[in-house]
Design an enzyme around this catalytic site. Structure first.
Site, PDB file in Angstrom:
ATOM      1  N   ILE A  77       0.842  -1.199   0.000  1.00  0.00           N
ATOM      2  CA  ILE A  77       0.000   0.000   0.000  1.00  0.00           C
ATOM      3  C   ILE A  77       0.881   1.255   0.000  1.00  0.00           C
ATOM      4  O   ILE A  77       0.583   2.247  -0.671  1.00  0.00           O
ATOM      5  CB  ILE A  77      -0.940  -0.021   1.223  1.00  0.00           C
ATOM      6  CG1 ILE A  77      -1.907  -1.215   1.146  1.00  0.00           C
ATOM      7  CG2 ILE A  77      -1.724   1.282   1.335  1.00  0.00           C
ATOM      8  CD1 ILE A  77      -2.752  -1.434   2.399  1.00  0.00           C
ATOM      9  N   ASP A  84      14.027   1.252  10.575  1.00  0.00           N
ATOM     10  CA  ASP A  84      13.027   0.484  11.313  1.00  0.00           C
ATOM     11  C   ASP A  84      12.273   1.484  12.193  1.00  0.00           C
ATOM     12  O   ASP A  84      12.854   2.071  13.106  1.00  0.00           O
ATOM     13  CB  ASP A  84      13.746  -0.572  12.173  1.00  0.00           C
ATOM     14  CG  ASP A  84      12.792  -1.356  13.067  1.00  0.00           C
ATOM     15  OD1 ASP A  84      11.617  -0.961  13.207  1.00  0.00           O
ATOM     16  OD2 ASP A  84      13.247  -2.363  13.650  1.00  0.00           O
ATOM     17  N   ASN A 133       2.322   4.645   7.541  1.00  0.00           N
ATOM     18  CA  ASN A 133       1.752   3.477   6.858  1.00  0.00           C
ATOM     19  C   ASN A 133       2.338   2.146   7.352  1.00  0.00           C
ATOM     20  O   ASN A 133       1.644   1.127   7.328  1.00  0.00           O
ATOM     21  CB  ASN A 133       1.999   3.636   5.348  1.00  0.00           C
ATOM     22  CG  ASN A 133       1.785   2.345   4.594  1.00  0.00           C
ATOM     23  OD1 ASN A 133       0.650   1.864   4.466  1.00  0.00           O
ATOM     24  ND2 ASN A 133       2.860   1.740   4.117  1.00  0.00           N
ATOM     25  N   TYR A 193      -2.893  -7.239  16.644  1.00  0.00           N
ATOM     26  CA  TYR A 193      -3.155  -6.352  15.500  1.00  0.00           C
ATOM     27  C   TYR A 193      -4.340  -5.434  15.802  1.00  0.00           C
ATOM     28  O   TYR A 193      -4.267  -4.218  15.621  1.00  0.00           O
ATOM     29  CB  TYR A 193      -3.440  -7.198  14.255  1.00  0.00           C
ATOM     30  CG  TYR A 193      -3.602  -6.386  12.994  1.00  0.00           C
ATOM     31  CD1 TYR A 193      -2.508  -5.780  12.395  1.00  0.00           C
ATOM     32  CD2 TYR A 193      -4.850  -6.219  12.396  1.00  0.00           C
ATOM     33  CE1 TYR A 193      -2.645  -5.031  11.229  1.00  0.00           C
ATOM     34  CE2 TYR A 193      -4.993  -5.473  11.226  1.00  0.00           C
ATOM     35  CZ  TYR A 193      -3.881  -4.885  10.652  1.00  0.00           C
ATOM     36  OH  TYR A 193      -4.026  -4.131   9.503  1.00  0.00           O
ATOM     37  N   LYS A 195      -4.382  -1.366  16.119  1.00  0.00           N
ATOM     38  CA  LYS A 195      -5.108  -0.514  15.169  1.00  0.00           C
ATOM     39  C   LYS A 195      -6.216   0.306  15.846  1.00  0.00           C
ATOM     40  O   LYS A 195      -6.523   1.410  15.400  1.00  0.00           O
ATOM     41  CB  LYS A 195      -5.651  -1.367  14.015  1.00  0.00           C
ATOM     42  CG  LYS A 195      -4.543  -1.964  13.134  1.00  0.00           C
ATOM     43  CD  LYS A 195      -3.662  -0.894  12.497  1.00  0.00           C
ATOM     44  CE  LYS A 195      -2.647  -1.458  11.523  1.00  0.00           C
ATOM     45  NZ  LYS A 195      -1.828  -0.418  10.884  1.00  0.00           N
ATOM     46  N   VAL A 224      -7.527  -5.385   1.407  1.00  0.00           N
ATOM     47  CA  VAL A 224      -6.776  -4.814   0.291  1.00  0.00           C
ATOM     48  C   VAL A 224      -6.131  -5.943  -0.508  1.00  0.00           C
ATOM     49  O   VAL A 224      -5.406  -6.771   0.055  1.00  0.00           O
ATOM     50  CB  VAL A 224      -5.691  -3.837   0.796  1.00  0.00           C
ATOM     51  CG1 VAL A 224      -4.951  -3.203  -0.379  1.00  0.00           C
ATOM     52  CG2 VAL A 224      -6.320  -2.755   1.667  1.00  0.00           C
TER      53      VAL A 224
HETATM   54  P1  NAD Z   1       2.879  -5.185   3.474  1.00  0.00           P
HETATM   55  O1  NAD Z   1       3.147  -6.297   4.434  1.00  0.00           O
HETATM   56  O2  NAD Z   1       2.620  -5.488   2.039  1.00  0.00           O
HETATM   57  O3  NAD Z   1       4.048  -4.142   3.522  1.00  0.00           O
HETATM   58  C1  NAD Z   1       4.479  -3.675   4.748  1.00  0.00           C
HETATM   59  C2  NAD Z   1       5.789  -2.936   4.541  1.00  0.00           C
HETATM   60  O4  NAD Z   1       6.204  -2.513   5.825  1.00  0.00           O
HETATM   61  C3  NAD Z   1       6.911  -3.795   3.972  1.00  0.00           C
HETATM   62  O5  NAD Z   1       7.576  -3.062   2.958  1.00  0.00           O
HETATM   63  C4  NAD Z   1       7.816  -4.003   5.167  1.00  0.00           C
HETATM   64  O6  NAD Z   1       9.167  -4.191   4.831  1.00  0.00           O
HETATM   65  C5  NAD Z   1       7.583  -2.716   5.941  1.00  0.00           C
HETATM   66  N1  NAD Z   1       7.899  -2.789   7.358  1.00  0.00           N
HETATM   67  C6  NAD Z   1       7.595  -3.802   8.204  1.00  0.00           C
HETATM   68  N2  NAD Z   1       8.052  -3.516   9.430  1.00  0.00           N
HETATM   69  C7  NAD Z   1       8.660  -2.297   9.345  1.00  0.00           C
HETATM   70  C8  NAD Z   1       9.348  -1.493  10.273  1.00  0.00           C
HETATM   71  N3  NAD Z   1       9.515  -1.881  11.541  1.00  0.00           N
HETATM   72  N4  NAD Z   1       9.837  -0.308   9.866  1.00  0.00           N
HETATM   73  C9  NAD Z   1       9.700   0.088   8.572  1.00  0.00           C
HETATM   74  N5  NAD Z   1       9.051  -0.649   7.649  1.00  0.00           N
HETATM   75  C10 NAD Z   1       8.560  -1.825   8.028  1.00  0.00           C
HETATM   76  O7  NAD Z   1       1.679  -4.383   4.123  1.00  0.00           O
HETATM   77  P2  NAD Z   1       0.511  -3.529   3.434  1.00  0.00           P
HETATM   78  O8  NAD Z   1      -0.606  -4.430   3.126  1.00  0.00           O
HETATM   79  O9  NAD Z   1       1.059  -2.655   2.367  1.00  0.00           O
HETATM   80  O10 NAD Z   1       0.046  -2.651   4.700  1.00  0.00           O
HETATM   81  C11 NAD Z   1       0.367  -1.292   4.872  1.00  0.00           C
HETATM   82  C12 NAD Z   1      -0.466  -0.756   6.039  1.00  0.00           C
HETATM   83  O11 NAD Z   1      -1.857  -0.943   5.778  1.00  0.00           O
HETATM   84  C13 NAD Z   1      -0.196  -1.465   7.363  1.00  0.00           C
HETATM   85  O12 NAD Z   1      -0.217  -0.532   8.421  1.00  0.00           O
HETATM   86  C14 NAD Z   1      -1.358  -2.429   7.486  1.00  0.00           C
HETATM   87  O13 NAD Z   1      -1.636  -2.793   8.820  1.00  0.00           O
HETATM   88  C15 NAD Z   1      -2.467  -1.612   6.861  1.00  0.00           C
HETATM   89  N6  NAD Z   1      -3.596  -2.431   6.375  1.00  0.00           N
HETATM   90  C16 NAD Z   1      -3.423  -3.341   5.387  1.00  0.00           C
HETATM   91  C17 NAD Z   1      -4.513  -4.100   4.948  1.00  0.00           C
HETATM   92  C18 NAD Z   1      -4.379  -5.107   3.843  1.00  0.00           C
HETATM   93  O14 NAD Z   1      -5.386  -5.769   3.533  1.00  0.00           O
HETATM   94  N7  NAD Z   1      -3.236  -5.257   3.212  1.00  0.00           N
HETATM   95  C19 NAD Z   1      -5.765  -3.912   5.530  1.00  0.00           C
HETATM   96  C20 NAD Z   1      -5.912  -2.988   6.541  1.00  0.00           C
HETATM   97  C21 NAD Z   1      -4.817  -2.236   6.955  1.00  0.00           C
END
Ligand code: NAD
Length: 262
Positions: free
Chosen positions: A23, A64, A91, A156, A160, A189
């Site tokens: 995202i 991080d 994010n 989680y 959130k 998503v």
């Molecule tokens: P993803 O797992 O595809 O990507 C997450 C990214 O975060 C990765 O690039 C990872 O390397 C990075 N990351 C992990 N830990 C980290 C840290 N400590 N410091 C810096 N970077 C770090 O996740 P996504 O689906 O793109 O989710 C993005 C956001 O959206 C998150 O907060 C997630 O909780 C939220 N979200 C996602 C969904 C979904 O369906 N994918 C739904 C609701 C909320």
């Protein structure tokens, strides 16, 4: 006289945490398309390299967000390069374990809270001094699990819901300084992360991934998933002049998830 509505972000300086893939990558691309300058951080070196190859104007750090010293170093760099910040998109977030409460380890709980909540706190704490005087827009990425109970996902969901509390608190604290704070709550998503999450749930229920997908969508009024682009579009809107008076809000982008009980 009718005023033109603009979603442009020309000259805006934006930090997108975990902005290199998933995202976050869609958010980075959307902000760039509206004329913003973007800095991304992530813990995945290959993803950072990839986004910089695709968009050489993007700056990046291996940071991080749950590490206080690394966050401080990143913001010192931003201060030096840009002298301020207009947009922060918190994010970065991890899914944490899929497990019943009695099977969830303290280490799993702690890690999820460290990234999703403490990381959001650390980045915002460092961003505020860079926004003071000029104002800015902070967008926290929560989840449908930030407004609805989510069985088997205790850390989680707690993190959130916590993000919503931070959003409402910071909107009140920072509003007088012209800093707006809002939360976006994505639903299901499309992408690899969702596949991983649904696979883990399917396994715990002893059903197939396809059966799990059908079950999940039955709980969404519009019977739809959403895309990373749908999320990015709302962030552009909130950060643009069109969203200039929006603060303290939690906006779900999820086709109306009715319940996460699957
Ligand atoms: P993803 O797992 O595809 O990507 C997450 C990214 O975060 C990765 O690039 C990872 O390397 C990075 N990351 C992990 N830990 C980290 C840290 N400590 N410091 C810096 N970077 C770090 O996740 P996504 O689906 O793109 O989710 C993005 C956001 O959206 C998150 O907060 C997630 O909780 C939220 N979200 C996602 C969904 C979904 O369906 N994918 C739904 C609701 C909320």
């Amino acid at each position: 006289m009718t005023q033109a509505i603009s979603f442009r972000l020309d000259g805006q300086r934006a930090l997108v945490t975990a902005g290199a893939q998933g995202i976050g990558r869609a958010i980075t691309e959307a902000l760039l398309a509206q004329g913003a300058q973007v800095h991304v951080c992530d813990i995945d070196t290959a993803a950072l390299k990839d986004v910089q190859e695709a968009f050489p104007q993007v700056t990046a750090t291996l940071t991080d967000i749950s590490n206080e010293a690394q966050v401080a170093e990143m913001f010192a760099g931003l201060q030096q390069r840009w002298g301020g910040l207009d947009i922060l998109v918190n994010n970065a977030g991890i899914a944490g374990p899929t497990a019943a409460i009695e099977d969830t380890t303290l280490a799993e709980w702690q890690q999820t809270i460290d990234v999703n909540l403490t990381g959001t706190f650390l980045c915002t704490r460092s961003a505020v001094p860079l926004m003071k005087g000029k104002g800015g827009s902070i967008v926290n990425i929560s989840s449908a699990a930030g407004r609805l109970g989510f069985p088997l996902r205790s850390p989680y969901s707690a993190s959130k819901f916590g993000v919503i509390g931070l959003t409402e608190t910071w909107a009140m604290e920072l509003g007088p300084q012209g800093i707006r704070v809002n939360a976006i709550l994505p639903g299901i998503v499309e992408g690899p992360r969702q596949d991983r999450v649904l696979s883990a749930k399917a396994k715990s229920y002893g059903i197939t991934l396809e059966q799990m997908r059908t079950r999940a969508l039955e709980r969404v009024s519009m019977r739809t998933t959403v895309t990373a682009h749908d999320i990015a579009a709302q962030i552009v809107f909130i950060c643009s002049k069109a969203g200039a008076k929006i603060s303290g809000q939690s906006l779900s982008v999820d086709g109306n998830v009715e319940t996460l009980v699957q």
